[in-house]
Design an enzyme around this catalytic site. Structure first.
Site, PDB file in Angstrom:
ATOM      1  N   GLN A  99     -31.327 -39.245 -47.621  1.00 22.91           N
ATOM      2  CA  GLN A  99     -31.197 -39.165 -49.302  1.00 22.91           C
ATOM      3  C   GLN A  99     -31.908 -38.392 -49.710  1.00 22.91           C
ATOM      4  OE1 GLN A  99     -31.518 -41.632 -47.046  1.00 22.91           O
ATOM      5  NE2 GLN A  99     -30.378 -43.183 -48.638  1.00 22.91           N
ATOM      6  N   ASP A 153     -36.447 -50.904 -53.983  1.00 23.54           N
ATOM      7  CA  ASP A 153     -35.161 -51.944 -54.219  1.00 23.54           C
ATOM      8  C   ASP A 153     -35.627 -53.290 -54.772  1.00 23.54           C
ATOM      9  OD1 ASP A 153     -34.711 -50.199 -52.300  1.00 23.54           O
ATOM     10  OD2 ASP A 153     -32.887 -51.330 -52.679  1.00 23.54           O
ATOM     11  N   ASN A 170     -39.341 -50.258 -50.189  1.00 24.46           N
ATOM     12  CA  ASN A 170     -38.596 -49.536 -50.486  1.00 24.46           C
ATOM     13  C   ASN A 170     -37.821 -48.573 -49.787  1.00 24.46           C
ATOM     14  OD1 ASN A 170     -37.217 -47.019 -52.375  1.00 24.46           O
ATOM     15  ND2 ASN A 170     -38.883 -45.939 -52.135  1.00 24.46           N
ATOM     16  N   LYS A 171     -37.487 -47.412 -49.391  1.00 20.90           N
ATOM     17  CA  LYS A 171     -36.354 -46.363 -48.664  1.00 20.90           C
ATOM     18  C   LYS A 171     -37.670 -46.519 -47.201  1.00 20.90           C
ATOM     19  CE  LYS A 171     -33.320 -45.907 -47.776  1.00 20.90           C
ATOM     20  NZ  LYS A 171     -32.788 -46.530 -47.363  1.00 20.90           N
ATOM     21  N   ARG A 196     -24.911 -55.925 -49.916  1.00 15.45           N
ATOM     22  CA  ARG A 196     -26.767 -55.228 -49.748  1.00 15.45           C
ATOM     23  C   ARG A 196     -27.651 -56.099 -50.245  1.00 15.45           C
ATOM     24  NH1 ARG A 196     -27.788 -48.994 -50.067  1.00 15.45           N
ATOM     25  NH2 ARG A 196     -29.336 -49.357 -48.359  1.00 15.45           N
ATOM     26  N   ARG A 217     -25.191 -45.808 -54.193  1.00 15.85           N
ATOM     27  CA  ARG A 217     -26.494 -46.732 -53.437  1.00 15.85           C
ATOM     28  C   ARG A 217     -27.707 -46.531 -54.211  1.00 15.85           C
ATOM     29  NH1 ARG A 217     -28.610 -42.717 -54.165  1.00 15.85           N
ATOM     30  NH2 ARG A 217     -30.715 -43.207 -53.374  1.00 15.85           N
ATOM     31  N   GLY A 218     -28.764 -47.208 -54.077  1.00 15.44           N
ATOM     32  CA  GLY A 218     -29.987 -47.233 -54.935  1.00 15.44           C
ATOM     33  C   GLY A 218     -29.504 -48.431 -56.382  1.00 15.44           C
ATOM     34  N   ALA A 219     -31.057 -48.747 -56.340  1.00 14.56           N
ATOM     35  CA  ALA A 219     -30.475 -50.368 -56.638  1.00 14.56           C
ATOM     36  C   ALA A 219     -30.433 -49.956 -57.552  1.00 14.56           C
ATOM     37  CB  ALA A 219     -32.199 -50.830 -56.379  1.00 14.56           C
TER      38      ALA A 219
END
Ligand code: MRU
Length: 342
Positions: free
Chosen positions: A195, A236, A246-247, A90, A51-53
């Site tokens: 996270q 992202d 973002n998150k 995603r 995960r993570g862009a």
């Protein structure tokens, strides 16, 4: 990144096999898994093994190249179908689209099947190498704004685990620490998937960077007390007007930081900027399973019968952002048109 004293990247390819760290098992277990099928590539992204862009952009690029090796005769229809299938795993991270499109365009610029297969592999590898190098440069530019003694706050995990290596938000912290600057990191725990607590704290500990995990609700407390000098997060997707997704929770941190006169920097490779997306309102926001909110570490904490809402990202308007740290330098969110995309 260093894990157990050894140097790793988050994802790499050997032959036609993809290797990645199983992030759902961290920090308790460190496991490298291998991925050999298109279904497993998509599943690794949707279940957040990776995960993570930028990291999922790398997985998309390698996954597509792997699938192309298995095609008897690579062709536009099959390649586009694989691209579309992986793209759906995603929706918010623009890097996934960028990584997939890079491999599609390079491969379709050739016509001879063997050359197409070779080009798919080489372009995926060069995309991944460039992605790691972009993050290293983000670290160098970001380091120029980190002062000795600074206390920084970050949200979610925008570290090496969220990229091929170095991280985005964590890259300036890594380089500042390597350069002997005495820094301290407030790590938001980042519910619902934690996270920050599980991944960012793990990375900072492995690198020996002083830090403490704080409950998400505590960030305003520390900001109001004057304990936080700067906020740095990843993103992202950056819209062309400088709004960033973002998150979930990033928006709140940015507003509270702004209210307290604390600069907010967003660290992102240029592959995260979607120049076709006019504003933050146009960014698709992923909504994930309600059980991520109802459970903590697989244990139900909410009474049976109650439901939950689980948007995975929010949008921070450009007006709350001091600067965007990229591999080409640090830009005001209003001047993204100065950025050059290869
Ligand atoms: O849902 P996740 O864990 O993929 O979300 C990650 C983030 O929000 C990161 O900040 C973002 O992808 C940038 S990663 C360098």
């Amino acid at each position: 990144m260093i894990i157990n004293g050894k140097q790793y990247q988050t994802i790499w390819m050997e032959g036609n096999t993809i290797h990645t760290i199983e992030q759902n098992k961290l920090p308790e277990e460190f496991e490298i898994i291998t991925i050999d099928t298109l279904e497993d590539v998509a599943k690794s992204i949707s279940t957040m093994i990776i995960r993570g862009a930028p990291a999922i952009g790398a997985m998309g690029a390698f996954g597509l190249a792997q699938a192309i090796q298995k095609m008897e005769v690579p062709n536009k229809v099959d390649i586009t179908n694989v691209r579309d299938f992986l793209f759906e795993s995603r929706p918010t991270a623009y890097d996934l689209q960028h990584g997939l499109d890079f491999v599609v365009n390079e491969t379709l610029s050739r016509s001879e099947p063997a050359i197409m297969k070779k080009t798919a592999m080489e372009s995926a590898q060069s995309y991944v190498d460039a992605s790691a190098e972009a993050c290293r440069k983000i670290g160098e530019y970001g380091n120029t704004i980190v002062q000795d003694g600074d206390k920084l706050l970050t949200h979610c995990n925008a570290g090496a685990l969220a990229t091929v290596d170095y991280g985005t938000a964590l890259a300036p912290m890594r380089i500042a620490h390597e350069n002997g600057k005495n820094i301290f990191i407030f790590v938001d725990e980042t519910r619902p998937r934690l996270q920050g607590a599980k991944l960012t704290a793990f990375e900072l500990h492995e690198e020996g960077i002083p830090h403490a995990v704080i409950a998400d609700n505590a960030a305003g407390f520390f900001m109001a007390r004057g304990d936080v000098d700067m906020v740095i997060t990843g993103t992202d997707r950056v819209a062309s007007n400088g709004d960033v997704a973002n998150k979930i929770g990033t928006y709140e941190k940015a507003v509270v930081a702004h209210e307290n006169g604390i600069p907010v920097y967003i660290a992102a490779p240029i592959s995260t900027i979607d120049f076709t997306c006019p504003t933050g309102k146009d960014i698709p926001i992923e909504v994930r399973d309600e059980n991520e909110v109802l459970d903590v570490n697989g244990l139900r904490v909410v009474s049976q019968g109650s439901g939950a809402l689980n948007p995975a990202f929010d949008v921070t308007p450009a007006k709350y952002i001091t600067g965007i740290i990229t591999e080409q330098g640090i830009f005001n969110p209003s001047e993204l048109d100065k950025i050059f995309r290869l």
